[in-house]
Design an enzyme around this catalytic site. Structure first.
Site, PDB file in Angstrom:
ATOM      1  N   CYS A  50       1.051  -0.862  -0.312  1.00 16.05           N
ATOM      2  CA  CYS A  50       0.023  -0.083  -0.063  1.00 16.05           C
ATOM      3  C   CYS A  50       0.940   1.123  -0.162  1.00 16.05           C
ATOM      4  O   CYS A  50       1.742   1.026   0.032  1.00 16.05           O
ATOM      5  CB  CYS A  50      -0.860   0.170   1.384  1.00 16.05           C
ATOM      6  SG  CYS A  50      -0.034  -0.117   2.884  1.00 16.05           S
TER       7      CYS A  50
ATOM      8  N   CYS B 189       5.065  -9.472  24.463  1.00  9.55           N
ATOM      9  CA  CYS B 189       4.744  -8.269  24.623  1.00  9.55           C
ATOM     10  C   CYS B 189       5.368  -7.151  25.163  1.00  9.55           C
ATOM     11  O   CYS B 189       5.315  -7.488  26.309  1.00  9.55           O
ATOM     12  CB  CYS B 189       3.354  -8.673  24.953  1.00  9.55           C
ATOM     13  SG  CYS B 189       2.095  -6.966  25.145  1.00  9.55           S
TER      14      CYS B 189
ATOM     15  N   CYS C 184       6.679  -3.998  15.823  1.00  8.13           N
ATOM     16  CA  CYS C 184       6.531  -2.343  15.298  1.00  8.13           C
ATOM     17  C   CYS C 184       8.117  -2.919  14.053  1.00  8.13           C
ATOM     18  O   CYS C 184       8.779  -3.172  14.252  1.00  8.13           O
ATOM     19  CB  CYS C 184       6.693  -1.825  16.387  1.00  8.13           C
ATOM     20  SG  CYS C 184       6.816   0.227  15.890  1.00  8.13           S
TER      21      CYS C 184
ATOM     22  N   CYS D  27       0.773  -7.353  21.656  1.00  2.00           N
ATOM     23  CA  CYS D  27      -0.219  -8.319  20.622  1.00  2.00           C
ATOM     24  C   CYS D  27      -1.080  -7.272  20.613  1.00  2.00           C
ATOM     25  O   CYS D  27      -1.232  -6.336  21.655  1.00  2.00           O
ATOM     26  CB  CYS D  27      -0.322  -8.973  22.362  1.00  2.00           C
ATOM     27  SG  CYS D  27      -1.567  -8.459  23.527  1.00  2.00           S
TER      28      CYS D  27
ATOM     29  N   HIS E 111      -2.045  -3.860  22.663  1.00  2.00           N
ATOM     30  CA  HIS E 111      -1.239  -3.088  23.038  1.00  2.00           C
ATOM     31  C   HIS E 111      -0.365  -2.699  21.448  1.00  2.00           C
ATOM     32  O   HIS E 111       0.078  -2.169  21.777  1.00  2.00           O
ATOM     33  CB  HIS E 111      -0.189  -4.284  23.663  1.00  2.00           C
ATOM     34  CG  HIS E 111      -1.159  -4.540  24.779  1.00  2.00           C
ATOM     35  ND1 HIS E 111      -0.642  -5.764  25.806  1.00  2.00           N
ATOM     36  CD2 HIS E 111      -2.166  -3.611  25.775  1.00  2.00           C
ATOM     37  CE1 HIS E 111      -1.216  -5.792  26.822  1.00  2.00           C
ATOM     38  NE2 HIS E 111      -2.033  -4.508  26.799  1.00  2.00           N
TER      39      HIS E 111
ATOM     40  N   HIS F 128       3.530   4.853  15.016  1.00  2.00           N
ATOM     41  CA  HIS F 128       4.275   3.795  14.053  1.00  2.00           C
ATOM     42  C   HIS F 128       2.928   2.952  12.797  1.00  2.00           C
ATOM     43  O   HIS F 128       2.582   2.024  14.200  1.00  2.00           O
ATOM     44  CB  HIS F 128       5.136   3.141  14.990  1.00  2.00           C
ATOM     45  CG  HIS F 128       6.721   3.754  15.602  1.00  2.00           C
ATOM     46  ND1 HIS F 128       6.921   3.187  16.093  1.00  2.00           N
ATOM     47  CD2 HIS F 128       6.974   5.113  15.523  1.00  2.00           C
ATOM     48  CE1 HIS F 128       7.820   4.023  16.501  1.00  2.00           C
ATOM     49  NE2 HIS F 128       7.323   5.470  15.535  1.00  2.00           N
TER      50      HIS F 128
ATOM     51  N   CYS G 117      -4.490   1.705   6.681  1.00  2.00           N
ATOM     52  CA  CYS G 117      -5.573   0.976   5.868  1.00  2.00           C
ATOM     53  C   CYS G 117      -6.303  -0.386   6.793  1.00  2.00           C
ATOM     54  O   CYS G 117      -7.238  -0.132   6.023  1.00  2.00           O
ATOM     55  CB  CYS G 117      -4.759   0.137   4.869  1.00  2.00           C
ATOM     56  SG  CYS G 117      -3.582   0.680   3.091  1.00  2.00           S
TER      57      CYS G 117
ATOM     58  N   CYS H 218      -8.271 -56.630 -21.831  1.00  2.00           N
ATOM     59  CA  CYS H 218      -8.384 -55.732 -20.723  1.00  2.00           C
ATOM     60  C   CYS H 218      -7.116 -55.525 -19.990  1.00  2.00           C
ATOM     61  O   CYS H 218      -7.281 -54.600 -18.835  1.00  2.00           O
ATOM     62  CB  CYS H 218      -9.500 -56.583 -20.017  1.00  2.00           C
ATOM     63  SG  CYS H 218      -9.084 -58.566 -20.440  1.00  2.00           S
TER      64      CYS H 218
ATOM     65  N   HIS I 104     -10.772 -62.908 -17.405  1.00  2.00           N
ATOM     66  CA  HIS I 104     -11.217 -61.071 -17.245  1.00  2.00           C
ATOM     67  C   HIS I 104     -10.799 -60.326 -16.464  1.00  2.00           C
ATOM     68  O   HIS I 104     -10.730 -60.191 -15.456  1.00  2.00           O
ATOM     69  CB  HIS I 104     -12.727 -61.001 -17.687  1.00  2.00           C
ATOM     70  CG  HIS I 104     -13.428 -59.586 -18.330  1.00  2.00           C
ATOM     71  ND1 HIS I 104     -12.448 -59.414 -18.905  1.00  2.00           N
ATOM     72  CD2 HIS I 104     -14.306 -58.769 -17.690  1.00  2.00           C
ATOM     73  CE1 HIS I 104     -13.264 -58.127 -19.477  1.00  2.00           C
ATOM     74  NE2 HIS I 104     -14.368 -57.589 -18.925  1.00  2.00           N
TER      75      HIS I 104
END
Lengths: 92, 332, 501
Positions: C6, C46, C59, C67, C72, C82, C98, C168, C450
């Site tokens: 993006c 975390c 980040c 988390c 968080h 950020h 986005c 066959c 057969h």
């Protein structure tokens, strides 16, 4: 302390391998296909702009219970075995 | 790094403390399982999300086929919903380009490729007749003619299968036929071409040698005839072939024990000449110790051994490894 | 709809490049080294609540782990502005502006290669990845939007085969091959490139796959195939009935010879190459001969395409170990891999102690093929009479080959409870499970018989193929049929270095 078993398995690489095993089993038994279908249906209803979070929460509520018992059992056993093996290797 | 090392030691200590209690281990296993499941599920959803966002899923989706290919499950019908009766169909023979009824294609092809039981007889007949200039039999024999022979020999063909299996019975059949004056045509093979395999007994040593560079040549114990398959014939071993040729040389001057030989020309091939001569030359230079998966059909029988390990395979060779089971399936 | 990320991500890349992502990904997402794994174990928590789970993110702008489930990382994003984060499970990039994950081709490539490295460092082969089209493939797909989908209950993949006059046996073998999943995938993916199309059997098989998956309902004639096989396998030629098993082996042989010659993998053995036939069908049979005097073991490994199993009573059987004739496939395999005492008339010169000694011999599977074919030796010849053994031999739908493998049999259980495979040993987590996908039966007597085939489509749909007549069958019918040739397909395939695909 509660996170210790998790961390130990990460450290020795077992966790990645166990995760890969679970993933294979879930593909093999068709669970992944079920998840895909749930997602595709949701996308058909809500359009392609759908956010990941929406997909995930729907799948979690619908598909999680569909995991076969045999898969769960196998993984539980293997995880336990690996924890014990780690205990052994640390003690020696 | 010592910071990390310290933390590792601390972690290990905590870990040991934790797992010392078995109920902890069970609880931890369960928790770890749930975590793994969550993560794997997240991964599957990511796969879908990604293909949607990058447009791959659209590309894959395309325009569906509108025709229905649903399986039909009704009695008397096949899965396509068709009646279970056989319709006749034609196909073009890849060898001669003629149109042939599908159900008789195998028969046709055999003759067309010059491989049938009758082929040699027909070929010999052709040669003999063209030199005698009998107008009715010159040129291509009609299929009908061969069919008459076919049904006759079919009746006679009560599988006299000996140990070496399928091919041998073909050869034994020609024993019947050659001596059988009742067969259609009634031509005698032995007046044909001088240096063809059917005239082996009367050939000179040089000619025999030449012939033996083109065919397997091993004498079957049961039919007393030379095997006219190629030098790569799987039914006989290289040792047998060598023996055969050595025999020829040894009895060159003396009386041969080939009096009772009767040669079946069913599978004589012209084309392999050079290759086979090369193959014979190579035998003396190398002993192949490589096994091919086509050789070793595994068997529990301990008496058969692969060519590689036991060079004294006494004529069993590949034949014993491959199951010579040849159930006959008559067509329809 | 793109894989160009993006605008926010592109701005970040313009400013900081791909390095931040690379570092985060290699240390905390994949861990490509022991050191990285340790670091991951110890520091992936975390910063706010110390949890290791709950959809941990890093980040992208600074060193912060937060988390998701408890909000968080979102907090951090808002406070610090950020707006890009990396999910630490799979390395996907979350753009807060986005409001969703975004995908960038360049970064995806970085991630892919690190996953490979990580898998290798764990000796896992390759992590399984679902197929996605490449650029070229995506273009092709766009230009050709019509799709034929094989949905449940579809006839696509099924076609009758006309009997060309006692052919066959050929029809049945072709049905089995067409329904061999990996072979089907190879041909439908157009993997055969041919130097000599006009006389190539592989090309003809490729055409057959196209025919079978065309949706056409009329039966096919295999006249071209027959001609090619008779041309290339002279010893088989002739109108007379062939044994289906012999035909199967000959066909594999010709296909193998015609396949693109790939570099020879096994030194000194020209018969082992890397063609699709070898990849799918070739296994390794280990033979151990133990000298009774000095216990020296002489081991050889031979390639095989199928296992032929005796059905008669055990020769020279006596004692508690022996039982009557086998009644199941497992019995047969048990017997096949049993250590056998080679009697005093079959002494072998031991290369160790240099004397002729009695010995025991044992066959085990060193390497299992992806498709395991079993041949029940129902046809017996003797100079007096040929006969057919029609006893019922039970065969399972799922088969675990582990007990018959070399490492198991030879008792050297060097594997711990469930150690992970090392050096590409053929056991992904010890998985040697196979499922039945084709059965070829011979009905009738030796003289007038057969061949018919049962084949499996999709997961669990069985069909009976009787020349041109294709009908649905029940699994029960399949499992209670006599069984002459049995075809099993490995359930779990490995990818990567030691894999075949």
């Amino acid at each position: 302390m509660k996170s210790a078993p998790h961390q130990r398995l990460v450290m020795v690489g077992d966790r990645d391998a166990l995760k890969e095993l679970l993933r294979l089993r879930l593909v093999e038994c068709g669970w992944r296909d079920q998840v895909k279908i749930i997602c595709k249906d949701l996308i058909k209803e809500n359009g392609q702009d759908i956010a990941y979070d929406t997909l995930l929460s729907t799948v979690t509520s619908r598909a999680r219970s569909l995991v076969p018992d045999s898969v769960k059992k196998e993984l539980l056993q293997k995880i336990k075995n690996h924890l014990m093996a780690q205990e052994e290797s640390l003690k020696s | 790094m010592s910071g990390i090392d310290e933390r590792v030691d601390e972690l290990n200590k905590k870990f040991l403390e934790f797992v010392s209690k078995p109920e902890n281990v069970d609880a931890a296993s369960k928790e770890i399982y749930e975590d793994l499941l969550d993560e794997v599920m997240m991964g599957f959803v990511f796969d879908v999300h990604r293909t949607v966002k990058t447009g791959s899923s659209d590309v894959e989706e395309g325009i569906p086929d509108d025709e229905s290919y649903a399986i039909v499950d009704l009695p008397g019908l096949d899965v396509f919903g068709q009646q279970a009766i056989k319709k006749s169909q034609d196909c073009a023979c890849p060898n001669c380009d003629r149109g042939v009824a599908a159900c008789r294609f195998a028969t046709h092809l055999e003759k067309c490729m010059g491989m049938g039981r009758n082929s040699s007889r027909i070929a010999s007949r052709r040669i003999a007749n063209s030199s005698k200039d009998l107008s009715t039999l010159s040129g291509v024999l009609s299929d009908d003619d061969d069919d008459v022979d076919w049904s006759l020999t079919n009746d006679k063909r009560k599988r006299r299968k000996d140990r070496n299996g399928l091919k041998k019975s073909k050869q034994s059949k020609s024993v019947h036929r050659n001596g059988d004056t009742g067969s259609a045509g009634g031509e005698n093979n032995h007046t044909s071409n001088e240096n063809s395999p059917s005239n082996y007994e009367n050939m000179s040593v040089e000619d025999k040698r030449a012939l033996l560079t083109q065919i397997c040549g091993v004498v079957s114990e049961h039919t007393k005839k030379l095997c006219t398959r190629s030098m790569r014939c799987p039914q006989h071993t290289d040792d047998q072939r060598k023996d055969m040729r050595a025999n020829l040389e040894a009895t060159n001057n003396g009386h041969s024990n080939q009096d009772n030989l009767h040669v079946d020309v069913d599978t004589y091939e012209e084309g392999d000449g050079q290759n086979l001569r090369d193959a014979l030359a190579r035998w003396d230079l190398e002993v192949s110790s490589h096994s091919s998966p086509a050789d070793s059909a595994s068997t529990t029988s301990t008496s058969s051994s692969s060519r590689k390990r036991d060079s004294k395979s006494k004529g069993k060779g590949k034949g014993s490894k491959r199951d010579r089971g040849s159930p006959i399936s008559q067509g329809d | 709809m793109s894989d160009h990320g993006c605008i926010h991500l592109n701005n970040f890349k313009a400013a900081k490049g791909i390095q931040p992502y690379k570092v985060i990904h290699s240390y905390f997402v994949t861990s490509t080294s022991t050191e990285a794994r340790v670091r991951k174990a110890v520091s992936c928590l975390c910063h706010t609540c110390k949890t290791y789970k709950d959809r941990l993110h890093s980040c992208l702008h600074c060193i912060f782990f937060g988390c998701y489930s408890k909000g968080h990382i979102q907090e951090h994003a808002k406070t610090k502005k950020h707006f890009l984060a990396v999910d630490l499970c799979y390395g996907n990039i979350l753009c807060f502006q986005c409001g969703d994950y975004v995908y960038d081709r360049e970064l995806t490539a970085v991630a892919k290669s690190q996953w490979s490295q990580s898998a290798r460092s764990l000796s896992l082969g390759e992590f399984y990845r679902a197929w996605e089209p490449t650029q070229v493939e995506a273009d092709l797909l766009r230009k050709n939007p019509r799709r034929r989908r094989i949905v449940e209950n579809s006839t696509i993949g099924l076609r009758g085969l006309i009997n060309l006059g006692s052919t066959c046996f050929m029809n049945c073998i072709v049905q089995a091959l067409i329904h061999t999943p990996l072979l089907r995938d190879y041909f439908l993916a157009d993997r055969h490139h041919c130097p000599q199309p006009s006389r190539c059997l592989v090309c003809e098989v490729s055409h057959l796959f196209q025919e079978f998956y065309s949706g056409n309902k009329a039966p096919l004639t295999l006249h071209k195939l027959l001609h090619l096989i008779w041309t290339h396998a002279r010893h088989l030629a002739g109108y007379e009935q062939q044994d289906a098993h012999e035909f199967f082996i000959a066909t594999l042989d010709v296909l193998h010879r015609h396949c693109e010659a790939a570099p020879i993998l096994v030194k000194d053995n020209p018969h082992h190459c890397n063609c699709i036939i070898d990849q799918i069908f070739t296994g390794g049979l280990q033979s151990d001969v133990v000298c009774q005097a000095c216990n020296g073991v002489s081991t050889t490994i031979d390639p095989f395409w199928d296992i032929s199993l005796d059905l008669g009573p055990t020769a020279g059987a006596s004692g508690p170990d022996s039982s009557g004739p086998p009644t199941s496939l497992l019995d047969c395999l048990e017997r096949f891999t049993r250590a056998e005492h080679l009697g005093s008339s079959a002494k072998i010169k031991c290369s160790n102690c240099q004397t002729y000694q009695e010995s025991t011999k044992q066959l085990t599977m060193k390497q299992l093929p992806i498709v395991a074919s079993f041949h029940l030796k129902r046809f017996e010849h003797s100079s007096i009479q040929d006969k057919k053994i029609s006893t019922f031999i039970a065969f399972p739908e799922q088969l675990d080959m582990t007990p018959f493998m070399s490492h198991k049999r030879n008792g050297n259980n060097n594997t711990t409870i469930d150690s992970f495979p090392k050096n590409g040993e053929d056991t992904a987590f010890g998985d040697n499970r196979y499922s039945l996908f084709a059965v070829i039966n011979h009905e009738g007597s030796l003289e007038t018989g057969h061949y018919t085939a049962f084949i499996r489509q999709q997961r669990d749909q069985w069909f009976k193929c009787d020349d041109h007549l294709i009908t649905r069958a029940k699994l029960k019918d399949v499992l209670t049929s006599e069984g002459y040739l049995l075809f099993y397909h490995k359930q779990i395939l490995e990818y990567g270095k030691n894999s075949k695909v």
